[in-house]
Enzyme design. Structure first.
Site, short mmCIF file in Angstrom:
data_model
loop_
_atom_site.label_atom_id
_atom_site.label_comp_id
_atom_site.label_asym_id
_atom_site.label_seq_id
_atom_site.Cartn_x
_atom_site.Cartn_y
_atom_site.Cartn_z
CB CYS A 187 53.97 46.97 140.70
SG CYS A 187 53.78 45.76 139.38
CB CYS A 211 47.24 46.41 134.70
SG CYS A 211 48.32 47.74 135.31
#
Length: 332
Positions: free
Chosen positions: A89, A252
């Site tokens: 992530c 992101c």
């Protein structure tokens, strides 16, 4: 039994990050990838309890710091969010590294540099500081590549759709403007969420990408709705759908990595090029194609992502098994 978790909450480029600084379970495994599998088998209730309602929400994301299993790394990170216990992530790494450094939880061997072990592999970190604040974090990520090109699916409410699938630490169905998707300005967040669910299901039924080296990493988990930038100085824009009801507020990190691999595969980017990626709310990451490489025998790139995070406060959370909703819940 009541389980207590001490958390540092904040955000990276607008998307939440919850660093669980106290209460992490002891995990078995000779790598962070194996520890991820152990967490999923025995402790996924911690993820759902901390990320889902009533202690979290659809966008909640974060993780834990662990001693690394490798001598050549400084720290290990395990990720949790509403979509699962992810291999990697990007926005979460930027946030957890920032909060960990600012609160003395991470002690780098070399100031300004870190090597971090994550379930997807090893990533390199360069960070900048002003006083006691971390002002920027740049991740040199795991190799990214295009897993499938020209996947055609039929999606209810959209019709025929052609997507590519790329990996940047997680697998993304990348949807560019076309007949059924007129671009971000023509649709709203609720449309992106509802159609994101349908696109992910349709693409997952058509193709299941598997990482060339680590077969525990498989399947499309995210949908990246791509578009042209909305403001000067940006090179692209996106809205990333994940979980069951979330649109990433940041650009992101693994999505940007996947998009860099996607564009490099087309020849639109080459090693040394940078790509400023804009989020649905206008925040930015600076992406770069650092080098060409391979994953096994698969052509790939080394991407990097740069951004910053802000801590917003401390949060001590109880998960009490006498609570009817101790494992959390989702409203779909």
């Amino acid at each position: 039994m009541r389980h207590t978790f001490f958390c540092i909450d904040g955000h990276t480029a607008g998307n939440p990050v919850r660093l669980v600084a106290g209460g992490a379970p002891l995990l078995r495994g000779a790598s962070m990838s194996e520890r991820r599998q152990d967490f999923l088998a025995r402790f996924d209730w911690i993820r759902t309890g901390l990320c889902f309602e009533p202690r979290g929400h659809a966008m909640m994301s974060g993780g834990f710091l662990y001693p690394p299993t490798r001598a050549d790394t400084d720290i290990g990170i395990l990720f949790i969010e509403t979509s699962g216990c992810l291999p990697m992530c990007g926005h979460g790494t930027i946030g957890m590294v920032t909060f960990g450094l600012e609160h003395g939880l991470i002690q780098p061997a070399t100031p300004g540099r870190l090597r971090v072990e994550v379930p997807a592999g090893v990533i390199d970190i360069a960070y900048e500081t002003e006083g006691d604040r971390v002002t920027a974090v740049r991740i040199t990520n795991v190799p990214a590549y295009v897993a499938a090109r020209g996947v055609t699916v039929t999606v209810e409410g959209i019709g025929p759709l052609t997507v590519d699938v790329a990996y940047g630490g997680n697998y993304y169905a990348i949807v560019e403007p076309q007949a059924g998707y007129p671009g971000l300005d023509a649709v709203g967040a609720s449309w992106l969420v509802e159609m994101g669910r349908r696109v992910r299901a349709a693409v997952s039924a058509a193709v299941e990408p598997v990482h060339p080296v680590d077969p525990t990493i498989r399947g499309v988990s995210h949908v990246l709705w791509a578009d042209a930038p909305a403001s000067n100085g940006a090179d692209g824009r996106n809205a990333v759908f994940y979980g069951d009801a979330a649109i990433d507020r940041s650009p992101c990190g693994t999505g940007t990595s996947a998009r860099l691999a996607h564009l490099a595969d087309r020849g639109a980017l080459k090693p040394g090029d940078r790509f400023v990626h804009e989020s649905y709310i206008g925040s930015r990451f600076i992406g770069r194609v650092e080098a060409a490489t391979t994953i096994g025998e698969t052509p790939a790139i080394i991407p990097s992502i740069e951004g910053s995070a802000i801590a917003t406060g401390f949060n001590t959370i109880w998960i009490d098994r006498t609570d009817r909703f101790w494992e959390g819940f989702e409203v779909k």
